[in-house]
Design a protein around this motif. Sequence first.
Motif, mmCIF file in Angstrom:
data_model
loop_
_atom_site.group_PDB
_atom_site.id
_atom_site.type_symbol
_atom_site.label_atom_id
_atom_site.label_comp_id
_atom_site.label_asym_id
_atom_site.label_seq_id
_atom_site.Cartn_x
_atom_site.Cartn_y
_atom_site.Cartn_z
ATOM 1 N N ASN A 155 0.816 -1.222 0.000
ATOM 2 C CA ASN A 155 0.000 0.000 0.000
ATOM 3 C C ASN A 155 0.851 1.274 0.000
ATOM 4 N N ASP A 156 2.156 1.098 0.194
ATOM 5 C CA ASP A 156 3.078 2.229 0.158
ATOM 6 C C ASP A 156 3.600 2.389 -1.280
ATOM 7 N N LYS A 157 3.602 3.631 -1.789
ATOM 8 C CA LYS A 157 3.957 3.866 -3.189
ATOM 9 C C LYS A 157 5.376 3.399 -3.507
ATOM 10 N N THR A 158 6.329 3.711 -2.655
ATOM 11 C CA THR A 158 7.710 3.299 -2.897
ATOM 12 C C THR A 158 7.849 1.790 -2.821
ATOM 13 N N ASP A 159 7.242 1.204 -1.815
ATOM 14 C CA ASP A 159 7.309 -0.251 -1.661
ATOM 15 C C ASP A 159 6.668 -0.951 -2.861
ATOM 16 N N LYS A 160 5.563 -0.384 -3.353
ATOM 17 C CA LYS A 160 4.900 -1.002 -4.508
ATOM 18 C C LYS A 160 5.797 -0.966 -5.736
ATOM 19 N N PHE A 161 6.538 0.117 -5.913
ATOM 20 C CA PHE A 161 7.475 0.171 -7.038
ATOM 21 C C PHE A 161 8.513 -0.937 -6.914
ATOM 22 N N ILE A 162 9.050 -1.138 -5.732
ATOM 23 C CA ILE A 162 10.040 -2.209 -5.543
ATOM 24 C C ILE A 162 9.417 -3.566 -5.863
ATOM 25 N N LEU A 163 8.209 -3.795 -5.375
ATOM 26 C CA LEU A 163 7.529 -5.061 -5.672
ATOM 27 C C LEU A 163 7.265 -5.205 -7.169
ATOM 28 N N ASP A 164 6.905 -4.104 -7.815
ATOM 29 C CA ASP A 164 6.645 -4.145 -9.264
ATOM 30 C C ASP A 164 7.913 -4.485 -10.047
ATOM 31 N N PHE A 165 9.041 -3.867 -9.672
ATOM 32 C CA PHE A 165 10.239 -4.178 -10.462
ATOM 33 C C PHE A 165 10.782 -5.562 -10.134
ATOM 34 N N LEU A 166 10.536 -6.049 -8.924
ATOM 35 C CA LEU A 166 10.917 -7.433 -8.633
ATOM 36 C C LEU A 166 10.109 -8.394 -9.499
ATOM 37 N N ALA A 167 8.824 -8.117 -9.636
ATOM 38 C CA ALA A 167 7.976 -8.963 -10.485
ATOM 39 C C ALA A 167 8.431 -8.885 -11.947
ATOM 40 N N TYR A 168 8.776 -7.676 -12.399
ATOM 41 C CA TYR A 168 9.234 -7.506 -13.781
ATOM 42 C C TYR A 168 10.529 -8.268 -14.021
ATOM 43 N N THR A 169 11.488 -8.122 -13.117
ATOM 44 C CA THR A 169 12.783 -8.783 -13.330
ATOM 45 C C THR A 169 12.663 -10.303 -13.247
ATOM 46 N N GLU A 170 11.698 -10.798 -12.473
ATOM 47 C CA GLU A 170 11.503 -12.247 -12.385
ATOM 48 C C GLU A 170 10.742 -12.776 -13.585
ATOM 49 N N ASN A 171 9.647 -12.111 -13.954
ATOM 50 C CA ASN A 171 8.755 -12.633 -14.993
ATOM 51 C C ASN A 171 9.215 -12.278 -16.403
ATOM 52 N N ASN A 172 9.799 -11.105 -16.581
ATOM 53 C CA ASN A 172 10.184 -10.656 -17.930
ATOM 54 C C ASN A 172 11.659 -10.903 -18.230
ATOM 55 N N MET A 173 12.504 -10.807 -17.200
ATOM 56 C CA MET A 173 13.943 -10.951 -17.427
ATOM 57 C C MET A 173 14.499 -12.254 -16.861
ATOM 58 N N HIS A 174 13.680 -12.940 -16.082
ATOM 59 C CA HIS A 174 14.041 -14.260 -15.517
ATOM 60 C C HIS A 174 15.314 -14.205 -14.684
ATOM 61 N N LEU A 175 15.435 -13.149 -13.868
ATOM 62 C CA LEU A 175 16.589 -12.995 -12.981
ATOM 63 C C LEU A 175 16.331 -13.724 -11.670
ATOM 64 N N ASN A 176 17.357 -14.393 -11.165
ATOM 65 C CA ASN A 176 17.268 -15.028 -9.866
ATOM 66 C C ASN A 176 17.061 -13.953 -8.803
ATOM 67 N N GLN A 177 15.996 -14.076 -8.038
ATOM 68 C CA GLN A 177 15.610 -12.987 -7.140
ATOM 69 C C GLN A 177 16.537 -12.839 -5.938
ATOM 70 N N ASP A 178 17.028 -13.922 -5.379
ATOM 71 C CA ASP A 178 18.001 -13.791 -4.285
ATOM 72 C C ASP A 178 19.283 -13.118 -4.778
ATOM 73 N N ASP A 179 19.730 -13.503 -5.977
ATOM 74 C CA ASP A 179 20.932 -12.884 -6.537
ATOM 75 C C ASP A 179 20.711 -11.380 -6.746
ATOM 76 N N LEU A 180 19.576 -11.023 -7.325
ATOM 77 C CA LEU A 180 19.288 -9.619 -7.624
ATOM 78 C C LEU A 180 19.165 -8.794 -6.352
ATOM 79 N N VAL A 181 18.357 -9.249 -5.410
ATOM 80 C CA VAL A 181 18.127 -8.479 -4.196
ATOM 81 C C VAL A 181 19.420 -8.355 -3.395
#
Length: 532
Positions: A95-121
């Motif tokens: 519900n926080d605008k900044t937090d939602k952006f982080i969640l959105d780009f995590l979803a993008y990098t996982e679903n569109n770029m197929h990046l390992n999320q532990d590695d990325l974060v």
Amino acid sequence: MESLDIEQLKGMSNFEVAALFLENSEKNTMHNTPINVGRGNPNWINTRARLAFNKIAEFGIGESAKTIDEADGDMAGYVEKEGIAQRLHDYLDANDKTDKFILDFLAYTENNMHLNQDDLVHEFVDGAIGNHYPVPSRSLVNVEKILNKYLEVSLYNGEKLADHTNVFPTEGGTAAMVYLFNELKISHILEAGDTIAINTPIFTPYLQIPELSEFKLKELDVSSVEDNNWQMLDAKFEELKDPSVKAFFVVNPTNPTSRAFSQHALDKIKEVVAANPEIIIITDDVYGTFVNNFQTIYSVAPKNTLLVYSYSKLYGATGHRLGLIAAHEDNVFDEIIAKRTAENAAIKEEFEKRYSLVVANPLDMKFIDRTVADSREIGLYHTAGLSTPQQVLMALFSLTNLIHEGEKDPYIEASKKVVDVRYNTFWKSMGIEGDHSAEKAEYYTVFNIYELAEKKYGKNFRDYFENNFSYLEFEGELAGKYGVVAMDGAGMGTEEGYLRVSLANQPAENYTITGKRIAELLAEYYDKFQQK
């Protein structure tokens, strides 16, 4: 107002001339509030990436305290990678605008770029904290993938090059320029006496650096002309086909004239590299996102082109110094190095000795990796690379755009609207219709003060004005009397009389004032003409 030696000013960099004019503007004789439209620093910033960076750093500090927590919390430890992506998800509030952006780009990098999320974060968190050297030295692994995707979406106009491009993040576009000029010399790609073509008008350092004694390059002026909508004439492209022309340097969209290369010009570039296959091209595309459907030279001639890009203008990050160099994995630079090595035993020995300090197979070292090593004089290669906080911020700026892939990015659209409003405001105040051609970036605008004199008051006045007064006198008086600082265009390779106005660094109302003050000063010169 301090008196200025016009002939001395003509020999100085236009940026230094503008600095002198700025000093005089602050004590202008009309006691006006000074307005500096000379510099290109934007007066807006991207907030989303900055707030996300702060949130990631705050999260990282909490993670670090889990491994070491001493001195009443002032000392923390290191970040554990396993499970860190899930812990970040748990930390964020959708519900926080900044937090939602982080969640959105995590979803993008996982679903569109197929990046390992532990590695990325882990890379982002550790990078934002900044307690490790950049590894690899050239670019953090996931940062490079994100920067490549951003370049592909924003600058390539449909060409798919992200998976075949190497990126070197640098301390702004200025560092990229310095590193490249040095590396072209060190790698014997350009030698003293070689002819390089420069598309003028252009950002002043591209004219100044090749003339320095350490380079001694011959400059061929392949200018764009106002009568051709600030595009190069076909005859100039023909000159580039001559194999004696070793390099072509361009800012696209241009600075100061704010024009992107047209499709016709890009087609001509293809002809040039076909006819002159060893020509090297450096294209500086910092203003590309201000043009609809922009396409970089790199996307039509990737083998021959080094792409320089900076985040400074679009994202309001000039103080952060965020830029990059991009090179295709199959490039003429590596081919020329291999050719020099095979043909010249002394050069081969030089390269083997130089790069054996940092790699096991020095002759196999790519041009872009040599650039990284030589940026730190070889001996400091192990600590080379842009700081990790800067790299993470670049990636976050990129992700504010990438999450809108396939649709218009509201932030980029807002940036184009801001400069468009200022562009129209300025020209309306001058009583002139602005140019809205498809290639226009509108980050800057230029005009010729002598042509303006003719439009306002006729040919006889123009002749009198041009024959009796230097354009620098007009610019100096505009600053010293009226408090307005513009940038001299002649220092960037225009004909004498052109002024550049930045549309990035003042509120819209100041462009109305700027235009009126220019018109008022010109009217004073016209009064002198009538009284003569």
